[in-house]
Motif scaffolding. Structure first.
Motif, mmCIF file in Angstrom:
data_model
loop_
_atom_site.group_PDB
_atom_site.id
_atom_site.type_symbol
_atom_site.label_atom_id
_atom_site.label_comp_id
_atom_site.label_asym_id
_atom_site.label_seq_id
_atom_site.Cartn_x
_atom_site.Cartn_y
_atom_site.Cartn_z
ATOM 1 N N MET A 1 0.833 -1.212 0.000
ATOM 2 C CA MET A 1 0.000 0.000 0.000
ATOM 3 C C MET A 1 0.864 1.256 0.000
ATOM 4 O O MET A 1 0.655 2.186 -0.769
ATOM 5 C CB MET A 1 -0.921 -0.011 1.219
ATOM 6 N N ALA A 2 1.872 1.281 0.871
ATOM 7 C CA ALA A 2 2.769 2.431 0.923
ATOM 8 C C ALA A 2 3.516 2.587 -0.385
ATOM 9 O O ALA A 2 3.753 3.701 -0.866
ATOM 10 C CB ALA A 2 3.757 2.274 2.076
ATOM 11 N N GLU A 3 3.871 1.454 -0.993
ATOM 12 C CA GLU A 3 4.591 1.526 -2.277
ATOM 13 C C GLU A 3 3.695 2.093 -3.366
ATOM 14 O O GLU A 3 4.125 2.892 -4.201
ATOM 15 C CB GLU A 3 5.063 0.120 -2.660
ATOM 16 N N ASP A 4 2.391 1.711 -3.342
ATOM 17 C CA ASP A 4 1.454 2.245 -4.332
ATOM 18 C C ASP A 4 1.296 3.753 -4.171
ATOM 19 O O ASP A 4 1.258 4.504 -5.151
ATOM 20 C CB ASP A 4 0.088 1.571 -4.182
ATOM 21 N N GLU A 5 1.200 4.218 -2.921
ATOM 22 C CA GLU A 5 1.064 5.660 -2.678
ATOM 23 C C GLU A 5 2.303 6.416 -3.136
ATOM 24 O O GLU A 5 2.208 7.530 -3.659
ATOM 25 C CB GLU A 5 0.828 5.903 -1.186
ATOM 26 N N ALA A 6 3.469 5.829 -2.958
ATOM 27 C CA ALA A 6 4.695 6.479 -3.392
ATOM 28 C C ALA A 6 4.722 6.646 -4.899
ATOM 29 O O ALA A 6 5.223 7.636 -5.426
ATOM 30 C CB ALA A 6 5.902 5.664 -2.928
ATOM 31 N N GLN A 7 4.154 5.664 -5.612
ATOM 32 C CA GLN A 7 4.121 5.752 -7.072
ATOM 33 C C GLN A 7 3.127 6.815 -7.534
ATOM 34 O O GLN A 7 3.281 7.408 -8.592
ATOM 35 C CB GLN A 7 3.752 4.387 -7.658
ATOM 36 N N LEU A 8 2.071 7.035 -6.734
ATOM 37 C CA LEU A 8 1.072 8.038 -7.098
ATOM 38 C C LEU A 8 1.568 9.457 -6.862
ATOM 39 O O LEU A 8 1.143 10.391 -7.526
ATOM 40 C CB LEU A 8 -0.209 7.817 -6.280
ATOM 41 N N SER A 9 2.439 9.648 -5.877
ATOM 42 C CA SER A 9 2.882 10.978 -5.464
ATOM 43 C C SER A 9 4.240 11.332 -6.052
ATOM 44 O O SER A 9 5.075 10.449 -6.287
ATOM 45 C CB SER A 9 2.966 11.045 -3.933
ATOM 46 N N PRO A 10 4.487 12.621 -6.268
ATOM 47 C CA PRO A 10 5.820 13.053 -6.706
ATOM 48 C C PRO A 10 6.852 12.750 -5.635
ATOM 49 O O PRO A 10 6.512 12.657 -4.448
ATOM 50 C CB PRO A 10 5.657 14.564 -6.910
ATOM 51 N N PRO A 11 8.116 12.620 -6.001
ATOM 52 C CA PRO A 11 9.164 12.423 -4.993
ATOM 53 C C PRO A 11 9.257 13.640 -4.083
ATOM 54 O O PRO A 11 8.860 14.751 -4.434
ATOM 55 C CB PRO A 11 10.431 12.240 -5.830
ATOM 56 N N GLU A 12 9.828 13.430 -2.898
ATOM 57 C CA GLU A 12 9.898 14.490 -1.904
ATOM 58 C C GLU A 12 10.624 15.721 -2.425
ATOM 59 O O GLU A 12 10.231 16.861 -2.138
ATOM 60 C CB GLU A 12 10.593 13.969 -0.639
ATOM 61 N N SER A 13 11.684 15.517 -3.199
ATOM 62 C CA SER A 13 12.431 16.666 -3.727
ATOM 63 C C SER A 13 11.559 17.531 -4.634
ATOM 64 O O SER A 13 11.636 18.767 -4.597
ATOM 65 C CB SER A 13 13.667 16.190 -4.493
ATOM 66 N N LEU B 1 8.206 17.666 -4.472
ATOM 67 C CA LEU B 1 7.214 18.290 -3.609
ATOM 68 C C LEU B 1 7.774 19.534 -2.932
ATOM 69 O O LEU B 1 7.085 20.553 -2.807
ATOM 70 C CB LEU B 1 6.735 17.291 -2.554
ATOM 71 N N GLN B 2 9.023 19.469 -2.501
ATOM 72 C CA GLN B 2 9.657 20.622 -1.872
ATOM 73 C C GLN B 2 9.778 21.777 -2.861
ATOM 74 O O GLN B 2 9.546 22.938 -2.506
ATOM 75 C CB GLN B 2 11.026 20.233 -1.328
ATOM 76 N N LEU B 3 10.132 21.465 -4.094
ATOM 77 C CA LEU B 3 10.243 22.507 -5.119
ATOM 78 C C LEU B 3 8.885 23.141 -5.392
ATOM 79 O O LEU B 3 8.755 24.375 -5.453
ATOM 80 C CB LEU B 3 10.811 21.913 -6.402
ATOM 81 N N ILE B 4 7.860 22.304 -5.533
ATOM 82 C CA ILE B 4 6.523 22.825 -5.813
ATOM 83 C C ILE B 4 6.030 23.686 -4.652
ATOM 84 O O ILE B 4 5.423 24.747 -4.845
ATOM 85 C CB ILE B 4 5.543 21.666 -6.078
ATOM 86 N N ASP B 5 6.289 23.239 -3.432
ATOM 87 C CA ASP B 5 5.880 23.999 -2.255
ATOM 88 C C ASP B 5 6.577 25.356 -2.224
ATOM 89 O O ASP B 5 5.962 26.384 -1.897
ATOM 90 C CB ASP B 5 6.207 23.205 -0.992
ATOM 91 N N ASN B 6 7.852 25.370 -2.571
ATOM 92 C CA ASN B 6 8.604 26.625 -2.616
ATOM 93 C C ASN B 6 8.000 27.578 -3.643
ATOM 94 O O ASN B 6 7.781 28.769 -3.370
ATOM 95 C CB ASN B 6 10.071 26.328 -2.941
ATOM 96 N N LEU B 7 7.722 27.052 -4.834
ATOM 97 C CA LEU B 7 7.151 27.890 -5.891
ATOM 98 C C LEU B 7 5.778 28.415 -5.488
ATOM 99 O O LEU B 7 5.471 29.597 -5.695
ATOM 100 C CB LEU B 7 7.039 27.086 -7.188
ATOM 101 N N ALA B 8 4.959 27.532 -4.908
ATOM 102 C CA ALA B 8 3.613 27.944 -4.515
ATOM 103 C C ALA B 8 3.661 29.029 -3.446
ATOM 104 O O ALA B 8 2.855 29.964 -3.448
ATOM 105 C CB ALA B 8 2.827 26.739 -4.013
ATOM 106 N N ARG B 9 4.613 28.933 -2.540
ATOM 107 C CA ARG B 9 4.719 29.914 -1.462
ATOM 108 C C ARG B 9 5.200 31.266 -1.970
ATOM 109 O O ARG B 9 4.546 32.297 -1.768
ATOM 110 C CB ARG B 9 5.665 29.394 -0.382
#
Length: 241
Positions: free
Chosen positions: A1-13, A15-23
């Motif tokens: 289940m955790a592996e499936d969620e990881a495939q659905l979501s962008p990698p942490e790096s 996500l950090q970039l997107i969060d920075n841009l959004a902020r």
């Protein structure tokens, strides 16, 4: 289940970039949803000054120099109330009022500023478009891609409006350059073909349109605020899980 969620979501790096841009881009756009409104108001004030002169010069009977004293105000060329509202004062024996020179200089500087901002924003949206397309690979963000692309579209349209505003401002300056604002030259024109008012009206109308487009630009950017907030909330939710 955790592996499936990881495939659905962008990698942490990512996500950090997107969060920075959004902020930070949300904060940046808060400025650009307000500054053009102030600039538009200033443009409208300059336009009103030009129209006031055009109205005066369309009907006034041209007189002779009313005083031999240096710096005496011209009775025929000055529009009632304009000196108090804008500082524009025509004086006997002088050339173009310094306030008119300042008006044209400020319009030119604004044209340079909005052109540079528009060019930068258009380039940034080219890159943002490519990055946003890559997010389609992550189903956890797919339902927000409409919001993200709307932000990009709004900013891209704003960039185009700013480029057009710069053109309008520079053409208004071209028209004003056709007028010799020295009192002696104005009296010759107003005693003959009286072309100065026509140039002033047209230049003021271009300033008016530029002000309208700057307001539209601010409205487009302001439309992004909620979209940025929603997008960032999803990113932070994914980061926490």
């Amino acid at each position: 289940m955790a592996e499936d969620e990881a495939q659905l979501s962008p990698p942490e790096s990512l996500l950090q970039l997107i969060d920075n841009l959004a902020r930070f881009h949300r904060e940046h756009e808060e400025y650009y949803s307000q500054a053009p409104l102030r600039q538009a108001g200033e443009l409208q004030a300059r336009s009103r000054a030009l129209k006031t002169l055009a109205d005066r010069w369309s009907v006034v009977g041209v007189g002779e120099q009313t005083s031999a004293a240096a710096f005496a105000g011209t009775e025929d060329l000055n529009a009632p109330g304009l000196a108090a509202a804008s500082g524009i004062l025509f004086m006997e024996g002088e050339g173009e009022p310094v306030e008119l020179q300042r008006l044209k200089r400020e319009v030119g500087l604004l044209a340079d500023d909005v052109e540079q901002t528009g060019a930068w924003l258009a380039g940034a949206m080219e890159q943002a478009w490519e990055i946003a397309g890559g997010l389609a690979a992550y189903p956890a963000l797919v339902d927000l891609l409409g919001e993200r692309h709307r932000i990009i579209a709004n900013d891209w349209q704003s960039a185009g409006l700013q480029a057009l505003v710069a053109r309008l401002l520079r053409r208004a300056l071209d028209l004003l350059a056709c007028i010799d604002f020295a009192p002696a030259a104005l009296r010759v024109d107003l005693g003959g073909e009286r072309t100065a008012p026509a140039y002033l009206y047209s230049a003021s109308e271009l300033l008016d349109r530029a002000a309208d487009l700057m307001t539209e630009s601010a409205t487009l950017v302001h439309d992004n605020e909620r979209r940025w907030r929603i997008f960032r909330a999803r990113v932070r939710e994914l980061q926490s899980t």
